[in-house]
Scaffold this active site. Structure first.
Site, PDB file in Angstrom:
ATOM      1  N   CYS A   2       9.830 -21.572  29.191  1.00  0.00           N
ATOM      2  CA  CYS A   2       9.414 -22.971  29.065  1.00  0.00           C
ATOM      3  C   CYS A   2       7.943 -22.995  28.657  1.00  0.00           C
ATOM      4  CB  CYS A   2       9.598 -23.724  30.384  1.00  0.00           C
ATOM      5  SG  CYS A   2      11.307 -23.841  30.961  1.00  0.00           S
ATOM      6  N   ARG A  50      11.144 -27.778  28.127  1.00  0.00           N
ATOM      7  CA  ARG A  50      12.127 -27.124  28.990  1.00  0.00           C
ATOM      8  C   ARG A  50      13.150 -26.292  28.221  1.00  0.00           C
ATOM      9  NH1 ARG A  50      16.762 -30.132  32.694  1.00  0.00           N
ATOM     10  NH2 ARG A  50      17.482 -28.251  33.765  1.00  0.00           N
ATOM     11  N   LEU A  51      13.345 -25.065  28.700  1.00  0.00           N
ATOM     12  CA  LEU A  51      14.489 -24.252  28.328  1.00  0.00           C
ATOM     13  C   LEU A  51      15.391 -24.202  29.555  1.00  0.00           C
ATOM     14  CD1 LEU A  51      15.938 -22.362  26.311  1.00  0.00           C
ATOM     15  CD2 LEU A  51      14.646 -20.466  27.322  1.00  0.00           C
ATOM     16  N   ILE A  53      18.055 -23.204  32.204  1.00  0.00           N
ATOM     17  CA  ILE A  53      18.687 -21.935  32.560  1.00  0.00           C
ATOM     18  C   ILE A  53      19.551 -22.085  33.807  1.00  0.00           C
ATOM     19  CG2 ILE A  53      18.298 -19.528  33.243  1.00  0.00           C
ATOM     20  CD1 ILE A  53      15.765 -19.553  31.577  1.00  0.00           C
ATOM     21  N   ASN A  76       6.954 -22.983  34.600  1.00  0.00           N
ATOM     22  CA  ASN A  76       7.522 -22.106  33.579  1.00  0.00           C
ATOM     23  C   ASN A  76       7.913 -20.803  34.243  1.00  0.00           C
ATOM     24  OD1 ASN A  76       8.118 -20.521  31.290  1.00  0.00           O
ATOM     25  ND2 ASN A  76       5.967 -19.983  31.000  1.00  0.00           N
ATOM     26  N   GLY A  77       9.204 -20.442  34.156  1.00  0.00           N
ATOM     27  CA  GLY A  77       9.603 -19.160  34.711  1.00  0.00           C
ATOM     28  C   GLY A  77      10.938 -19.205  35.413  1.00  0.00           C
ATOM     29  N   ASP A 100      15.587 -23.926  40.840  1.00  0.00           N
ATOM     30  CA  ASP A 100      14.509 -23.244  41.545  1.00  0.00           C
ATOM     31  C   ASP A 100      13.234 -24.087  41.523  1.00  0.00           C
ATOM     32  OD1 ASP A 100      14.223 -22.885  38.806  1.00  0.00           O
ATOM     33  OD2 ASP A 100      13.813 -20.740  38.905  1.00  0.00           O
TER      34      ASP A 100
END
Length: 211
Positions: A2, A50-51, A53, A76-77, A100
């Site tokens: 992200c 945003r990616l 997941i 991010n992560g 998360d």
């Protein structure tokens, strides 16, 4: 992957925050969001690309607000032990998502920056405290996820990539003193970057900026 970006500054507006966030579109093609707060003499901005997941729903979109509305976070992560933290550190919550991100935010809301030591994963985090007017930036223990910040001219600007900072802070000078290190080891070690007044947040550290 992200992308995050933001600032505390008297110089920028919501449109410029959006442009910073848009520059990181390649890091997060699935969704985007911004938080902008105008105060007398300064503004606060948080932007996220945003990616998706873990939780693909809109409930996991960012910027994310804590249950009490006090804290706003961009992240991010990926946190590998978030379910363990959810069950042991913040049990009994009424969760809005299975992400998360929400676990990190509610853990921070309860324990503050101490919670970063419990996170097993790769991350950069920015949290704005609306009550104390405090920005907290954090980076994972190894430094897998990048976070750059500019400090000067009565402002702080941060982003996952230098291009995010350069979108609004265009008067950056080359830091020639780090070029020998780059030629010797193939990269610029933290806390330095190729620009003056722009640093990398060190691995396993966090910073607090209070207005």
């Amino acid at each position: 992957m992200c992308g995050i970006a933001g600032f505390i500054s008297p110089n920028y507006n919501e449109d410029q925050l959006q442009k910073m966030t848009d520059r990181l579109q390649h890091r997060g093609p699935d969704a985007e969001g911004i938080y902008f707060e105008q105060n007398p003499g300064y503004a606060v901005g948080l932007g996220h690309r945003r990616l998706s997941i873990i939780d693909l729903s809109a409930a996991a979109s960012q910027p994310m607000y804590s249950h009490d509305g006090r804290f706003i976070m961009i992240f991010n992560g990926e946190i590998y032990n978030y379910q363990e933290i959810r069950n042991t550190r913040v049990p009994g919550r009424s969760w809005r998502s299975s992400s998360d991100s929400e676990v990190i935010l509610e853990c921070f809301a309860q324990y503050g920056a101490d919670c970063f030591a419990w996170l097993n994963g790769m991350f950069t985090i920015a949290v704005w405290d609306k009550i104390e007017k405090k920005l907290t930036l954090a980076r994972d223990h190894i430094g897998i996820k990048p976070l750059y910040y500019y400090y000067g001219n009565k402002e702080i600007i941060f982003a996952s990539e230098l291009k995010g900072i350069k979108t609004v802070q265009k008067n950056l000078s080359i830091n020639y003193s780090v070029i020998p290190a780059y030629l010797h080891i193939g990269y610029i070690p933290h806390p330095w970057s190729i620009y003056e007044n722009v640093s990398k947040l060190s691995a396993g550290s966090f910073a607090e900026i209070t207005i």
